[in-house]
Design a protein around this motif. Structure first.
Motif, PDB file in Angstrom:
ATOM      1  N   GLU A  56      -6.696  -4.320 -87.388  1.00 51.83           N
ATOM      2  CA  GLU A  56      -6.715  -5.720 -87.844  1.00 51.83           C
ATOM      3  C   GLU A  56      -5.816  -6.605 -86.983  1.00 51.83           C
ATOM      4  O   GLU A  56      -5.845  -7.826 -87.124  1.00 51.83           O
ATOM      5  N   LEU A  88     -13.020   6.712 -88.251  1.00 51.37           N
ATOM      6  CA  LEU A  88     -13.305   5.322 -87.868  1.00 51.37           C
ATOM      7  C   LEU A  88     -12.148   4.433 -88.342  1.00 51.37           C
ATOM      8  O   LEU A  88     -11.849   4.383 -89.532  1.00 51.37           O
ATOM      9  N   SER A  89     -11.489   3.768 -87.387  1.00 49.12           N
ATOM     10  CA  SER A  89     -10.349   2.918 -87.749  1.00 49.12           C
ATOM     11  C   SER A  89     -10.601   1.478 -87.366  1.00 49.12           C
ATOM     12  O   SER A  89     -11.202   1.196 -86.327  1.00 49.12           O
ATOM     13  N   LEU A 142     -15.879  -2.259 -90.621  1.00 45.02           N
ATOM     14  CA  LEU A 142     -16.209  -0.844 -90.871  1.00 45.02           C
ATOM     15  C   LEU A 142     -17.717  -0.633 -90.729  1.00 45.02           C
ATOM     16  O   LEU A 142     -18.160   0.358 -90.148  1.00 45.02           O
ATOM     17  N   GLY A 164     -13.242   6.456 -93.070  1.00 50.73           N
ATOM     18  CA  GLY A 164     -12.432   5.258 -92.827  1.00 50.73           C
ATOM     19  C   GLY A 164     -10.977   5.689 -92.752  1.00 50.73           C
ATOM     20  O   GLY A 164     -10.391   6.078 -93.763  1.00 50.73           O
ATOM     21  N   ALA A 165     -10.400   5.666 -91.551  1.00 50.81           N
ATOM     22  CA  ALA A 165      -9.075   6.253 -91.348  1.00 50.81           C
ATOM     23  C   ALA A 165      -8.044   5.182 -91.034  1.00 50.81           C
ATOM     24  O   ALA A 165      -8.084   4.564 -89.972  1.00 50.81           O
ATOM     25  N   SER A 166      -7.135   4.965 -91.986  1.00 49.78           N
ATOM     26  CA  SER A 166      -6.106   3.945 -91.772  1.00 49.78           C
ATOM     27  C   SER A 166      -4.779   4.565 -91.329  1.00 49.78           C
ATOM     28  O   SER A 166      -3.852   3.841 -91.011  1.00 49.78           O
ATOM     29  N   GLY A 205     -10.839   6.527 -98.643  1.00 51.06           N
ATOM     30  CA  GLY A 205      -9.848   7.282 -99.422  1.00 51.06           C
ATOM     31  C   GLY A 205      -9.464   6.612-100.732  1.00 51.06           C
ATOM     32  O   GLY A 205      -8.403   6.929-101.275  1.00 51.06           O
ATOM     33  N   ARG A 243     -12.566  -6.587 -92.924  1.00 49.58           N
ATOM     34  CA  ARG A 243     -12.486  -5.131 -92.724  1.00 49.58           C
ATOM     35  C   ARG A 243     -13.798  -4.468 -93.143  1.00 49.58           C
ATOM     36  O   ARG A 243     -14.291  -3.568 -92.479  1.00 49.58           O
ATOM     37  N   GLY A 259      -2.936   6.113 -93.405  1.00 46.87           N
ATOM     38  CA  GLY A 259      -2.171   6.253 -94.649  1.00 46.87           C
ATOM     39  C   GLY A 259      -2.441   7.597 -95.314  1.00 46.87           C
ATOM     40  O   GLY A 259      -3.285   8.368 -94.857  1.00 46.87           O
ATOM     41  N   ASP A 289      -6.531   3.687-107.601  1.00 46.23           N
ATOM     42  CA  ASP A 289      -7.105   2.448-107.027  1.00 46.23           C
ATOM     43  C   ASP A 289      -8.258   1.963-107.898  1.00 46.23           C
ATOM     44  O   ASP A 289      -8.400   0.763-108.155  1.00 46.23           O
ATOM     45  N   VAL A 293     -17.127   7.240 -95.707  1.00 49.14           N
ATOM     46  CA  VAL A 293     -16.312   7.614 -96.871  1.00 49.14           C
ATOM     47  C   VAL A 293     -14.939   6.962 -96.737  1.00 49.14           C
ATOM     48  O   VAL A 293     -14.417   6.798 -95.639  1.00 49.14           O
ATOM     49  N   SER A 320      -6.407   8.394 -96.683  1.00 44.86           N
ATOM     50  CA  SER A 320      -7.449   8.716 -95.714  1.00 44.86           C
ATOM     51  C   SER A 320      -7.063   9.918 -94.852  1.00 44.86           C
ATOM     52  O   SER A 320      -7.944  10.650 -94.383  1.00 44.86           O
TER      53      SER A 320
HETATM   54  N1  LIG Z   1      -7.757  -0.287 -91.098  1.00 50.87           N
HETATM   55  C1  LIG Z   1      -8.552   0.590 -91.675  1.00 50.87           C
HETATM   56  N2  LIG Z   1      -9.385   1.335 -90.922  1.00 50.87           N
HETATM   57  C2  LIG Z   1     -10.230   2.230 -91.484  1.00 50.87           C
HETATM   58  N3  LIG Z   1     -10.301   2.465 -92.799  1.00 50.87           N
HETATM   59  C3  LIG Z   1      -9.494   1.754 -93.602  1.00 50.87           C
HETATM   60  C4  LIG Z   1      -8.580   0.788 -93.090  1.00 50.87           C
HETATM   61  N4  LIG Z   1      -7.900   0.257 -94.128  1.00 50.87           N
HETATM   62  C5  LIG Z   1      -8.365   0.861 -95.239  1.00 50.87           C
HETATM   63  N5  LIG Z   1      -9.319   1.770 -94.936  1.00 50.87           N
HETATM   64  C6  LIG Z   1     -10.065   2.654 -95.857  1.00 50.87           C
HETATM   65  O1  LIG Z   1     -10.029   2.108 -97.177  1.00 50.87           O
HETATM   66  C7  LIG Z   1      -9.313   2.999 -98.059  1.00 50.87           C
HETATM   67  C8  LIG Z   1      -8.495   2.204 -99.059  1.00 50.87           C
HETATM   68  O2  LIG Z   1      -7.662   1.340 -98.364  1.00 50.87           O
HETATM   69  P1  LIG Z   1      -6.312   0.733 -98.933  1.00 50.87           P
HETATM   70  O3  LIG Z   1      -5.968  -0.438 -98.127  1.00 50.87           O
HETATM   71  O4  LIG Z   1      -6.419   0.636-100.411  1.00 50.87           O
HETATM   72  O5  LIG Z   1      -5.276   1.804 -98.468  1.00 50.87           O
HETATM   73  P2  LIG Z   1      -4.420   2.901 -99.188  1.00 50.87           P
HETATM   74  O6  LIG Z   1      -4.703   3.005-100.653  1.00 50.87           O
HETATM   75  O7  LIG Z   1      -3.036   2.723 -98.730  1.00 50.87           O
HETATM   76  O8  LIG Z   1      -5.112   4.141 -98.456  1.00 50.87           O
HETATM   77  P3  LIG Z   1      -4.544   4.907 -97.225  1.00 50.87           P
HETATM   78  O9  LIG Z   1      -3.411   5.691 -97.836  1.00 50.87           O
HETATM   79  O10 LIG Z   1      -5.642   5.765 -96.686  1.00 50.87           O
HETATM   80  O11 LIG Z   1      -4.074   3.836 -96.250  1.00 50.87           O
HETATM   81  C9  LIG Z   1      -8.477   3.865 -97.139  1.00 50.87           C
HETATM   82  O12 LIG Z   1      -8.177   5.109 -97.741  1.00 50.87           O
HETATM   83  C10 LIG Z   1      -9.377   4.016 -95.932  1.00 50.87           C
HETATM   84  O13 LIG Z   1     -10.376   5.003 -96.143  1.00 50.87           O
END
Ligand SMILES: Nc1ncnc2c1ncn2[C@@H]1O[C@H](COP(=O)(O)OP(=O)(O)OP(=O)(O)O)[C@@H](O)[C@H]1O
Length: 309
Positions: free
Chosen positions: A98, A94-95, A159, A64-66, A174, A155, A68, A179, A172, A71
């Protein structure tokens, strides 16, 4: 980060006793060199993967790749470990888009660069394509109240749908130790026993179509940021423009305060969550399926009809 760097400089690394220490490790407060930091950071994640049997050879895994830090580091470290230890995994990014202008559009550009940098195929699914609307449109309609709850539910489903399109065996994410500790605390504060009992599981949804796991369950956020910084990984660091969740923010700050006094506090909170026993007389809510779309739901009706395509 710079202060941490300065304090450690000048001494020899606590682990190898050969190179100069370059940082103070947030999890243990040991003064160590960069090379040893990379090694312990990656090795701990490898051990978590092996001990919990997160993967089987030949599996297709979506990350799951955001865009950030969490991930991005997960995608990088997982590709490294997959090569180094011959996990035999087929990895994909996979993103979910939103539809949040000024946030997700920018972070997706980062993921597109990661696709090339790490050589991992990327699939993007969007709320617009799946449901017919964007979060920008939803917020215009309902305002900022409860929008994170809506977005979280959508979301999760997006996913799952993306994972099904990629035909992967697992997904998987992040989610890191901070968290998870934060979620344990929030579930206690809300008296949400059902969520409390499952929020520390490293793998969830094994009875559903696509199990999810959290290889960073014991990885500290500060160490993820440090790793990304020293490795110069390309990630996007802005918070979502629609996330005014003050209660969660308070829990986060509280955990950061505890961590300052006692770094182990994060692991201790997770352990408390793991060892929690629910009395047999506690009534647990039943998980149902939405009568309209058939997707899992805590209530009889999941997403309103106009929201699902
Ligand atoms: N838009 C998205 N697309 C794909 N995966 C997502 C998305 N948003 C969140 N995730 C997954 O859910 C995890 C936790 O999301 P959260 O919103 O808590 O972000 P975060 O703690 O800021 O993590 P990251 O630094 O990876 O953005 C992320 O690490 C990622 O694996």
């Amino acid at each position: 980060m710079a202060e941490n760097h300065k304090k450690a400089a000048g001494r020899l690394c606590y682990l190898c006793n050969q190179r100069r220490a370059a940082l103070k490790r947030p999890k243990t407060l040991e003064q160590i060199c960069r090379e040893c930091f990379y090694e312990v950071f990656e090795e701990e994640i490898h051990q978590v993967i092996v001990k919990n049997q997160l993967f089987k050879p030949g599996e297709r895994i979506a990350i799951g790749a955001s865009g950030g830090k969490d991930s991005t580091v997960l995608a990088y470290v997982l590709s490294e470990l997959n090569r180094r230890h011959n996990y035999g995994l087929d990895l994909f990014l996979l993103s979910v888009d939103e539809g949040i202008t000024g946030y997700r559009d920018d972070s997706l550009e980062t993921v597109k660069r990661n696709e090339i940098q790490y050589g991992l195929p990327l699939k993007i699914v969007s709320y617009k394509d799946l449901y017919g609307w964007t979060m920008d449109e939803i917020v215009k309609m309902i305002g900022l109240k409860n929008n994170c709850t809506f977005c979280g539910v959508f979301r999760r489903q997006a996913l799952d749908r993306g994972a099904a399109l990629l035909k992967v065996d697992k997904l998987v994410t992040g989610h890191n130790a901070d968290d998870i500790a934060e979620t344990v605390l929030l579930n206690i504060l809300r008296g949400d026993i059902a969520r409390l009992s499952r929020c520390t599981s490293i793998t969830t949804g094994e009875d559903g179509p696509i199990p999810r796991c959290k290889p960073f369950k014991y990885t500290y956020e500060k160490e993820i940021v440090m790793y990304a910084y020293f490795k110069r990984l390309d990630y996007f660091s802005t918070e979502c423009i629609y996330s005014p969740n003050a209660y969660r923010g308070f829990a986060r700050e509280f955990i950061k305060d505890l961590e300052r006094m006692r770094p182990r506090a994060i692991l201790d909170i997770i352990k408390s969550g793991e060892d929690f026993r629910i009395s047999t007389s506690t009534k647990m809510p039943e998980q149902g399926t939405c009568e309209r779309c058939g997707y899992i739901s805590s209530q009889l009706r999941g997403l309103p009809l106009w929201e699902v395509r």
